[in-house]
Design a protein around this motif. Structure first.
Motif, PDB file in Angstrom:
ATOM      1  N   PHE A   1       0.936  -1.117  -0.151  1.00  0.00           N
ATOM      2  CA  PHE A   1      -0.228   0.027   0.009  1.00  0.00           C
ATOM      3  C   PHE A   1       0.842   1.488   0.148  1.00  0.00           C
ATOM      4  CE2 PHE A   1      -2.406   3.306   1.963  1.00  0.00           C
ATOM      5  CZ  PHE A   1      -3.598   3.177   1.056  1.00  0.00           C
TER       6      PHE A   1
ATOM      7  N   THR B   1       2.259  11.331  -1.869  1.00  0.00           N
ATOM      8  CA  THR B   1       1.899  12.339  -1.007  1.00  0.00           C
ATOM      9  C   THR B   1       2.337  13.735  -1.450  1.00  0.00           C
ATOM     10  OG1 THR B   1       3.993  12.045   0.598  1.00  0.00           O
ATOM     11  CG2 THR B   1       1.914  11.004   1.264  1.00  0.00           C
TER      12      THR B   1
ATOM     13  N   SER C   1       4.439   7.588   0.564  1.00  0.00           N
ATOM     14  CA  SER C   1       4.037   7.255   1.956  1.00  0.00           C
ATOM     15  C   SER C   1       3.764   5.507   1.735  1.00  0.00           C
ATOM     16  CB  SER C   1       2.816   7.691   2.442  1.00  0.00           C
ATOM     17  OG  SER C   1       2.328   7.309   3.663  1.00  0.00           O
TER      18      SER C   1
ATOM     19  N   MET D   1       2.747   2.066   3.700  1.00  0.00           N
ATOM     20  CA  MET D   1       2.171   1.559   4.860  1.00  0.00           C
ATOM     21  C   MET D   1       2.818   0.068   5.053  1.00  0.00           C
ATOM     22  SD  MET D   1       0.222   3.557   6.504  1.00  0.00           S
ATOM     23  CE  MET D   1      -1.164   2.771   7.273  1.00  0.00           C
ATOM     24  N   GLY D   2       3.132  -0.588   6.174  1.00  0.00           N
ATOM     25  CA  GLY D   2       3.554  -1.727   6.485  1.00  0.00           C
ATOM     26  C   GLY D   2       4.841  -1.803   7.459  1.00  0.00           C
ATOM     27  N   THR D   3       5.207  -3.073   7.515  1.00  0.00           N
ATOM     28  CA  THR D   3       6.680  -3.211   8.427  1.00  0.00           C
ATOM     29  C   THR D   3       7.860  -2.528   7.602  1.00  0.00           C
ATOM     30  OG1 THR D   3       7.117  -5.270   7.590  1.00  0.00           O
ATOM     31  CG2 THR D   3       5.618  -5.406   9.291  1.00  0.00           C
TER      32      THR D   3
ATOM     33  N   ARG E   1       7.973  -2.028   3.775  1.00  0.00           N
ATOM     34  CA  ARG E   1       8.198  -0.693   2.932  1.00  0.00           C
ATOM     35  C   ARG E   1       9.571  -0.665   2.523  1.00  0.00           C
ATOM     36  NH1 ARG E   1       7.258   2.611   8.458  1.00  0.00           N
ATOM     37  NH2 ARG E   1       9.054   3.784   7.751  1.00  0.00           N
TER      38      ARG E   1
ATOM     39  N   GLU F   1      10.941   8.078   0.048  1.00  0.00           N
ATOM     40  CA  GLU F   1       9.981   7.734   1.182  1.00  0.00           C
ATOM     41  C   GLU F   1       9.633   8.883   1.936  1.00  0.00           C
ATOM     42  OE1 GLU F   1       8.814   4.057   4.422  1.00  0.00           O
ATOM     43  OE2 GLU F   1      11.066   4.108   3.370  1.00  0.00           O
TER      44      GLU F   1
ATOM     45  N   THR G   1       8.163   9.750   5.572  1.00  0.00           N
ATOM     46  CA  THR G   1       8.203   9.120   6.740  1.00  0.00           C
ATOM     47  C   THR G   1       7.433  10.281   7.685  1.00  0.00           C
ATOM     48  OG1 THR G   1      10.258   9.957   7.420  1.00  0.00           O
ATOM     49  CG2 THR G   1      10.005   7.652   6.407  1.00  0.00           C
TER      50      THR G   1
ATOM     51  N   ILE H   1       4.194  10.683   8.091  1.00  0.00           N
ATOM     52  CA  ILE H   1       3.105  10.057   9.082  1.00  0.00           C
ATOM     53  C   ILE H   1       3.836   9.547  10.060  1.00  0.00           C
ATOM     54  CG2 ILE H   1       1.219   8.504   8.892  1.00  0.00           C
ATOM     55  CD1 ILE H   1       0.872   9.224   5.783  1.00  0.00           C
ATOM     56  N   ASP H   2       4.801   8.527  10.177  1.00  0.00           N
ATOM     57  CA  ASP H   2       5.585   7.845  10.876  1.00  0.00           C
ATOM     58  C   ASP H   2       5.935   8.914  12.050  1.00  0.00           C
ATOM     59  OD1 ASP H   2       5.197   5.605   9.756  1.00  0.00           O
ATOM     60  OD2 ASP H   2       7.155   5.451   8.817  1.00  0.00           O
TER      61      ASP H   2
END
Length: 127
Positions: free
Chosen positions: A32, A36, A52, A54-56, A60, A95, A97, A99-100
Motif C-alpha cells: 500500500f 503524498t 508514503s 504502509m507496513g513493516t 516498506r 519515502e 516518513t 506520517i510515522d
C-alpha cells in the motif's frame, strides 16, 4: 517558469502517479503506497516524488525497491498523460516518513499526558 505553473505540473504528476501506482503496477512486491507530494525543479528536469508506504520496515523497503525498479514505467505513463509537455522530469522517489513521525509525536504527547494524570505536578501554596 512561473511558480503557479510548476505547482500545476506537480499536482498533475501527483495525481497521475498515484493512479498508476494504485491501478496499473502489477508487481506483487508493491504494497500500500500513495503519492503524498511532488516537487518539480524550475527547469522541469527533475521531480521529487514523495511516497508514503504502509507496513513493516521490511515491507516498506520491498515496496520502495519495487517502485524504484518501476521508475521508467512510471515516467513513461506520466509522458503519455502529459503529452503537451516538451520535457518529462526524471523521477526521484523518496519515502515520505512524515506520517510515522507524526504518529511518534502523538505517542509521546499521550505518554506525557498519562504521566501527568498519574503524577500531577505539585503546586506550592506558599508563593
Amino acid at each position: 517558469m512561473a511558480k503557479q505553473r510548476l505547482q500545476q505540473v506537480a499536482d498533475t504528476m501527483q495525481r497521475i502517479l498515484g493512479e498508476v501506482i494504485q491501478t496499473e503496477l502489477k508487481d506483487p512486491r508493491v504494497g500500500f503506497a500513495s503519492v503524498t507530494n511532488v516537487e518539480v525543479s524550475a527547469d522541469l528536469q527533475h521531480a521529487k516524488v514523495y511516497i508514503s508506504i504502509m507496513g513493516t520496515p521490511e515491507e516498506r523497503a520491498t515496496t520502495m525497491a519495487a517502485l524504484q525498479r518501476a521508475r521508467g514505467f512510471l515516467r513513461k505513463r506520466v509522458a503519455e498523460e502529459m503529452r503537451h509537455m516538451r520535457f518529462i522530469p526524471e523521477l526521484h522517489l523518496i519515502e515520505d516518513t512524515s506520517i510515522d513521525y507524526s504518529l511518534h509525536i502523538n505517542d509521546v504527547i499521550r505518554q506525557i499526558q498519562h504521566e501527568r494524570m498519574v503524577n500531577p505536578p505539585r503546586i506550592d501554596d506558599e508563593q
